[in-house]
Design a protein around this motif. Structure first.
Motif, PDB file in Angstrom:
ATOM      1  N   PRO A 158       0.816  -1.221   0.000  1.00 36.90           N
ATOM      2  CA  PRO A 158       0.000   0.000   0.000  1.00 36.90           C
ATOM      3  C   PRO A 158       0.846   1.266   0.000  1.00 36.90           C
ATOM      4  CG  PRO A 158      -0.827  -1.578   1.609  1.00 36.90           C
ATOM      5  CD  PRO A 158       0.501  -2.110   1.127  1.00 36.90           C
ATOM      6  N   TYR A 159       0.304   2.314  -0.563  1.00 41.44           N
ATOM      7  CA  TYR A 159       0.966   3.618  -0.630  1.00 41.44           C
ATOM      8  C   TYR A 159       1.448   4.058   0.747  1.00 41.44           C
ATOM      9  CZ  TYR A 159       1.331   8.699  -1.459  1.00 41.44           C
ATOM     10  OH  TYR A 159       1.764  10.008  -1.541  1.00 41.44           O
ATOM     11  N   ASP A 160       0.595   3.911   1.758  1.00 39.03           N
ATOM     12  CA  ASP A 160       0.905   4.420   3.093  1.00 39.03           C
ATOM     13  C   ASP A 160       1.914   3.577   3.852  1.00 39.03           C
ATOM     14  OD1 ASP A 160      -0.828   6.715   3.057  1.00 39.03           O
ATOM     15  OD2 ASP A 160      -2.517   5.333   3.214  1.00 39.03           O
ATOM     16  N   GLU A 161       2.473   2.550   3.199  1.00 39.75           N
ATOM     17  CA  GLU A 161       3.547   1.758   3.803  1.00 39.75           C
ATOM     18  C   GLU A 161       4.830   1.846   2.988  1.00 39.75           C
ATOM     19  OE1 GLU A 161       2.261  -2.246   4.470  1.00 39.75           O
ATOM     20  OE2 GLU A 161       0.491  -1.639   5.624  1.00 39.75           O
ATOM     21  N   ARG A 162       4.912   2.805   2.101  1.00 40.17           N
ATOM     22  CA  ARG A 162       6.097   3.000   1.255  1.00 40.17           C
ATOM     23  C   ARG A 162       6.834   4.261   1.708  1.00 40.17           C
ATOM     24  NH1 ARG A 162       5.563   0.781  -4.344  1.00 40.17           N
ATOM     25  NH2 ARG A 162       3.757  -0.602  -4.415  1.00 40.17           N
ATOM     26  N   GLY A 163       8.134   4.127   1.933  1.00 37.08           N
ATOM     27  CA  GLY A 163       8.908   5.230   2.493  1.00 37.08           C
ATOM     28  C   GLY A 163       8.856   6.515   1.702  1.00 37.08           C
ATOM     29  N   TRP A 164       9.089   6.426   0.399  1.00 33.62           N
ATOM     30  CA  TRP A 164       9.108   7.646  -0.411  1.00 33.62           C
ATOM     31  C   TRP A 164       7.723   8.277  -0.500  1.00 33.62           C
ATOM     32  CZ3 TRP A 164      13.034  10.593  -1.670  1.00 33.62           C
ATOM     33  CH2 TRP A 164      14.318  10.030  -1.657  1.00 33.62           C
ATOM     34  N   CYS A 165       6.682   7.464  -0.559  1.00 35.41           N
ATOM     35  CA  CYS A 165       5.323   7.996  -0.599  1.00 35.41           C
ATOM     36  C   CYS A 165       4.997   8.735   0.701  1.00 35.41           C
ATOM     37  CB  CYS A 165       4.321   6.873  -0.827  1.00 35.41           C
ATOM     38  SG  CYS A 165       4.477   6.049  -2.432  1.00 35.41           S
ATOM     39  N   GLU A 213      10.536  -0.758  10.144  1.00 31.30           N
ATOM     40  CA  GLU A 213      10.721  -1.498   8.898  1.00 31.30           C
ATOM     41  C   GLU A 213       9.528  -2.392   8.559  1.00 31.30           C
ATOM     42  OE1 GLU A 213      14.430  -3.528   8.718  1.00 31.30           O
ATOM     43  OE2 GLU A 213      15.620  -1.739   9.256  1.00 31.30           O
ATOM     44  N   ASP A 214       8.711  -2.705   9.538  1.00 29.88           N
ATOM     45  CA  ASP A 214       7.521  -3.522   9.264  1.00 29.88           C
ATOM     46  C   ASP A 214       6.413  -2.704   8.618  1.00 29.88           C
ATOM     47  OD1 ASP A 214       8.661  -5.814  10.343  1.00 29.88           O
ATOM     48  OD2 ASP A 214       7.995  -5.296  12.377  1.00 29.88           O
ATOM     49  N   LEU A 215       6.417  -1.384   8.880  1.00 33.10           N
ATOM     50  CA  LEU A 215       5.340  -0.522   8.379  1.00 33.10           C
ATOM     51  C   LEU A 215       5.787   0.439   7.302  1.00 33.10           C
ATOM     52  CD1 LEU A 215       3.578   0.390  11.763  1.00 33.10           C
ATOM     53  CD2 LEU A 215       2.945  -1.399  10.130  1.00 33.10           C
ATOM     54  N   CYS A 216       7.082   0.481   7.028  1.00 35.99           N
ATOM     55  CA  CYS A 216       7.599   1.447   6.051  1.00 35.99           C
ATOM     56  C   CYS A 216       8.706   0.794   5.231  1.00 35.99           C
ATOM     57  CB  CYS A 216       8.120   2.684   6.780  1.00 35.99           C
ATOM     58  SG  CYS A 216       8.702   3.977   5.677  1.00 35.99           S
ATOM     59  N   TYR A 217       8.475   0.661   3.927  1.00 39.36           N
ATOM     60  CA  TYR A 217       9.375  -0.085   3.055  1.00 39.36           C
ATOM     61  C   TYR A 217      10.155   0.854   2.139  1.00 39.36           C
ATOM     62  CZ  TYR A 217      10.880  -3.072  -0.803  1.00 39.36           C
ATOM     63  OH  TYR A 217      11.623  -3.704  -1.763  1.00 39.36           O
ATOM     64  N   PHE A 218      11.448   0.545   1.953  1.00 40.06           N
ATOM     65  CA  PHE A 218      12.301   1.254   0.995  1.00 40.06           C
ATOM     66  C   PHE A 218      12.978   0.242   0.088  1.00 40.06           C
ATOM     67  CE2 PHE A 218      12.050   4.320   4.432  1.00 40.06           C
ATOM     68  CZ  PHE A 218      12.005   5.541   3.780  1.00 40.06           C
ATOM     69  N   PHE A 219      13.112   0.594  -1.207  1.00 41.14           N
ATOM     70  CA  PHE A 219      13.916  -0.216  -2.111  1.00 41.14           C
ATOM     71  C   PHE A 219      15.382  -0.162  -1.683  1.00 41.14           C
ATOM     72  CE2 PHE A 219      10.653  -0.157  -5.616  1.00 41.14           C
ATOM     73  CZ  PHE A 219      10.618  -1.533  -5.778  1.00 41.14           C
ATOM     74  N   ARG A 221      18.331   0.752   1.080  1.00 43.24           N
ATOM     75  CA  ARG A 221      18.489   0.839   2.532  1.00 43.24           C
ATOM     76  C   ARG A 221      18.985   2.216   2.976  1.00 43.24           C
ATOM     77  NH1 ARG A 221      18.005  -3.724   5.358  1.00 43.24           N
ATOM     78  NH2 ARG A 221      17.890  -5.715   4.241  1.00 43.24           N
ATOM     79  N   ALA A 222      19.806   2.875   2.144  1.00 39.59           N
ATOM     80  CA  ALA A 222      20.345   4.181   2.524  1.00 39.59           C
ATOM     81  C   ALA A 222      19.300   5.289   2.438  1.00 39.59           C
ATOM     82  CB  ALA A 222      21.541   4.527   1.644  1.00 39.59           C
ATOM     83  N   ASP A 223      18.186   5.021   1.746  1.00 39.29           N
ATOM     84  CA  ASP A 223      17.170   6.054   1.546  1.00 39.29           C
ATOM     85  C   ASP A 223      16.558   6.511   2.861  1.00 39.29           C
ATOM     86  OD1 ASP A 223      17.659   5.758  -1.109  1.00 39.29           O
ATOM     87  OD2 ASP A 223      15.789   4.732  -1.598  1.00 39.29           O
ATOM     88  N   ARG A 224      16.414   5.598   3.813  1.00 40.11           N
ATOM     89  CA  ARG A 224      15.731   5.911   5.078  1.00 40.11           C
ATOM     90  C   ARG A 224      16.428   7.057   5.811  1.00 40.11           C
ATOM     91  NH1 ARG A 224      12.293   2.139   7.248  1.00 40.11           N
ATOM     92  NH2 ARG A 224      13.374   0.560   6.020  1.00 40.11           N
TER      93      ARG A 224
END
Length: 258
Positions: A158-165, A213-219, A221-224
């Motif tokens: 889902p959109y709301d679990e994607r880091g960049w979104c 990391e369970d609720l927010c995903y990044f392609f 790892r350094a992006d976070r």
């Protein structure tokens, strides 16, 4: 640039005109882009939009034209308000997976990409930029119908679990006073305007949110860490701006596609 023939598109399936697939930034002709001086003029005039959505695959964010259709619909309804837009796939140099299975950029492309990435949040946080948001992902039936045979399943997170979104939406919230006006583009609600409360997160709240990391995903790892620092910089910059009495005093309108 918004206009006839821009951005250039190719058809994913012969005969299915609605499936429009966009080429990556490096493959677009020069006339598809707005020159810096014109871009600044359009930004100050409030004629720029920024797209926010979830990538469907690592190699191409929208290989069936699913997002392109929604964004195209939003632009067609807002032709007088939007003359140029930012879409990461079209605006930033992307990794070329046709040249290598690992994806490659030239040194110059990588330098341009990193520079743009370091300030991208300011675009989403600008009160002069309209946020165009597409939260949907294709259903399994839509993906099977529109993708090439044998294509791997899309990223359905889902959109709301994607880091960049989360980052893009959070930045947009920072520049609103109390509310955001949303335009829902679902077929059954096309054109309906709705209003939501603008919830501004502190840098600490944002870091806790994207740090899960369970609720927010990044392609990547350094992006976070990078977006946490960028969000913090934007937050305190806007806080100083408002403290000095230069902030917006009215509700900011953001055209949002869902």
């Amino acid at each position: 640039r918004v206009g006839p023939g821009h951005p250039p598109m190719t058809h994913a399936h012969e005969g299915r005109v609605s499936a429009l697939v966009l080429e990556m930034s490096q493959r677009l002709p020069a006339e598809a882009f707005v020159l810096p001086a014109e871009a600044m003029a359009l930004l100050h005039a409030g004629k720029v939009a920024a797209f926010s959505y979830g990538w469907l695959t690592r190699e191409h964010p929208d290989p069936t034209g699913f997002h392109a259709e929604a964004f195209g619909s939003a632009l067609s309804r807002n032709q007088e308000q939007v003359e140029a837009f930012f879409w990461d796939w079209l605006s930033l140099p992307q990794k070329d997976y046709r040249a290598s299975s690992e994806g490659v950029r030239t040194e110059a492309e990588q330098a341009d990409f990193q520079l743009a990435l370091s300030v991208m949040g300011k675009l989403y946080a600008s009160p002069r930029v309209s946020l165009v948001q597409h939260k949907c992902v294709p259903t399994p039936e839509e993906w099977q119908r529109d993708s090439w045979p044998g294509s791997p399943a899309p990223n359905s997170r889902p959109y709301d679990e994607r880091g960049w979104c989360i980052f893009e939406q959070s930045c947009a919230m920072l520049s609103a006073t109390d509310e955001l006006q949303l335009l829902d583009a679902e077929r059954s609600l096309a054109g309906r305007t709705m209003t939501i409360k603008a919830t501004r997160k502190s840098p600490a709240q944002f870091k806790r949110l994207v740090g899960n990391e369970d609720l927010c995903y990044f392609f990547g790892r350094a992006d976070r860490d990078m977006i946490c620092q960028q969000y913090k910089d934007i937050y305190y910059h806007l806080q100083l701006y408002h403290t000095m009495g230069q902030g917006a005093s009215t509700v900011l309108s953001r055209r949002v596609v869902r």
